[in-house]
Motif scaffolding. Structure first.
Motif: not given
Length: 137
Positions: A24-38
């Protein structure tokens, strides 16, 4: 020996870099953007047009890569050591976006303020701030 690593690498990359294969790479990217401002720099899809073959992200001054896990490249777990000025708020933000608390932020005897979380994909993150401008001894 350092000369063997003296070669071109793109800005934001160093001699050794993180490359994760996750389900679920797209969901992981979303998590990283939201949690760590990636920040997502690029995304390349496989021929099916939906699966991430490679995405380059940036957190702070560090670039890293993510791809969708597959039969040839299994889902993997790791641990990250993230330096930030905002340990407490970054820790809380990660929890608000689905991370699990490992230990709350506190000042450590080795000179860091640090909190630990486990992200929804099973990776551990030590969210840290160096309390003095000295090396680890």
């Amino acid at each position: 020996m350092q000369d063997i690593y003296d070669t071109y690498h793109p800005p934001g990359f160093s001699s050794m870099n993180t490359y994760l294969f996750v389900s679920r790479a797209p969901a992981y990217i979303t998590f990283l953007r939201n949690a760590f401002y990636a920040e997502e720099i690029t995304r390349t899809l496989r021929p099916d047009g939906t699966t991430i073959a490679n995405a380059i992200l940036k957190i702070g001054d560090t670039h890293f890569m993510i791809a969708e896990a597959s039969a040839g490249f299994s889902d993997m777990r790791t641990c990250f050591y993230l330096y930030t000025q905002m340990v407490d708020s970054m820790y809380k933000n990660a929890l608000q976006h689905g991370a699990e608390a490992v230990f709350p932020p506190s000042d450590q005897d080795y000179g860091d303020r640090q909190g630990g979380i486990k992200d929804p994909w099973g990776n551990y993150w030590w969210i840290s701030k160096r309390l003095s401008e000295t090396d680890y001894e």
